[in-house]
Design an enzyme around this catalytic site. Sequence first.
Site, PDB file in Angstrom:
ATOM      1  N   THR A 108      39.367  32.930  30.834  1.00  0.00           N
ATOM      2  CA  THR A 108      40.126  32.978  32.092  1.00  0.00           C
ATOM      3  C   THR A 108      39.140  32.721  33.222  1.00  0.00           C
ATOM      4  O   THR A 108      38.234  33.535  33.446  1.00  0.00           O
ATOM      5  CB  THR A 108      40.787  34.350  32.299  1.00  0.00           C
ATOM      6  OG1 THR A 108      41.654  34.609  31.198  1.00  0.00           O
ATOM      7  CG2 THR A 108      41.589  34.380  33.591  1.00  0.00           C
ATOM      8  N   LYS A 162      48.154  31.290  34.243  1.00  0.00           N
ATOM      9  CA  LYS A 162      47.609  32.611  33.894  1.00  0.00           C
ATOM     10  C   LYS A 162      47.491  33.494  35.138  1.00  0.00           C
ATOM     11  O   LYS A 162      47.909  34.651  35.137  1.00  0.00           O
ATOM     12  CB  LYS A 162      46.247  32.408  33.217  1.00  0.00           C
ATOM     13  CG  LYS A 162      45.406  33.637  33.021  1.00  0.00           C
ATOM     14  CD  LYS A 162      45.772  34.394  31.784  1.00  0.00           C
ATOM     15  CE  LYS A 162      44.943  35.665  31.687  1.00  0.00           C
ATOM     16  NZ  LYS A 162      45.392  36.553  30.633  1.00  0.00           N
ATOM     17  N   LYS A 175      39.696  41.163  38.197  1.00  0.00           N
ATOM     18  CA  LYS A 175      39.159  39.793  38.082  1.00  0.00           C
ATOM     19  C   LYS A 175      40.282  38.768  38.293  1.00  0.00           C
ATOM     20  O   LYS A 175      40.138  37.827  39.069  1.00  0.00           O
ATOM     21  CB  LYS A 175      38.524  39.616  36.700  1.00  0.00           C
ATOM     22  CG  LYS A 175      38.078  38.195  36.406  1.00  0.00           C
ATOM     23  CD  LYS A 175      37.705  38.002  34.944  1.00  0.00           C
ATOM     24  CE  LYS A 175      37.648  36.515  34.621  1.00  0.00           C
ATOM     25  NZ  LYS A 175      37.461  36.223  33.214  1.00  0.00           N
TER      26      LYS A 175
END
Length: 298
Positions: A95, A170, A245
């Site tokens: 990611t 995402k 994050k």
Amino acid sequence: MQIGFIGVGNMGGPMAQNLLRAGHKVTVYDLAPAAVAALVAAGGVKAASPAAAAAARDVVVTMLPAGRQVREIYLGPKGILAAAAAGTLFIDCSTIDVATAREVAAAADAAGLAMLDAPVSGGVGGASAGTLTFMVGGSDAAFARAQALLETMGKTIVHAGGAGNGQAAKICNNMVLGVSMIAVCEAFVLAEKLGLDHQKLFDISAKSSGQCWSLTSYCPVPGPVPASPANRDYQAGFAVAMMLKDLRLAQEAAKTAGAAAPMGAEAAALYAAFAEAGNAPRDFSAIITMIRERSGQA
Ligand code: NAD
């Protein structure tokens, strides 16, 4: 197939195990010797460098912490794009930020190599069970080549569009998740203050317009959803540090793209405060404890 796998940590480790189980030849590289040893014990081969893991492979999968490592491993002078044979397909499952994903994909394209960004959801449990969801960005041709291999590691494989669109999907999804979890936590704490039972709020909201995944699959109070981390003292699950994050990546992307995301910004600020207070490794649903503290409750 001959597969190179770089980054065999909590997620990459079980993903590479599933590739071995499916009969592929897997050559692994990781900075952590213990992570490599676990794969070698399962039949993998150790590579001495990222370039050695990538040379003469059909497919190279990377599962690294963040954009910095991805850039370094792909683009450096001893990087894997330079080491790869013609025809190698690269799949980055980390990611990372959309801009880096697009930059690395453009470098692969310029070198005549195919590349996909394919971040996942489903956590370590999904990685072990081979039931991950892959959100994939890249060309139709590269996606077609990757599909069967991704099905070895996951259950739901979605082509989200061109390069970087997997990462875009995402972070958009996880921004919804971060915001909705805080909203559900606030509702439970307000219910506590108003003398409304957890289970009653759950039963009503689960069938009303407040219904969402944070409530019905991952309920932040113990009881209504027995499998949720609230029932095991908020052991992760999906850690606060990981949620922070992803919320920061979403904010970065929103700034670059010129999209207003004030709720996402507030969620990032709340998760940052919660992480700084020593909660980074806990499950992200534990943020209900901070909402309670701010409400003057223990
Ligand atoms: P991790 O820290 O367990 O694994 C990362 C691995 O990369 C480690 O083994 C580390 O030694 C290795 N590494 C770091 N820098 C390296 C380098 N320069 N060269 C070679 N190896 C290097 O992390 P993880 O939980 O496996 O997460 C990996 C990625 O997956 C992250 O981008 C994360 O955001 C994403 N992700 C994680 C989860 C989860 O639940 N853990 C869920 C979805 C997505």
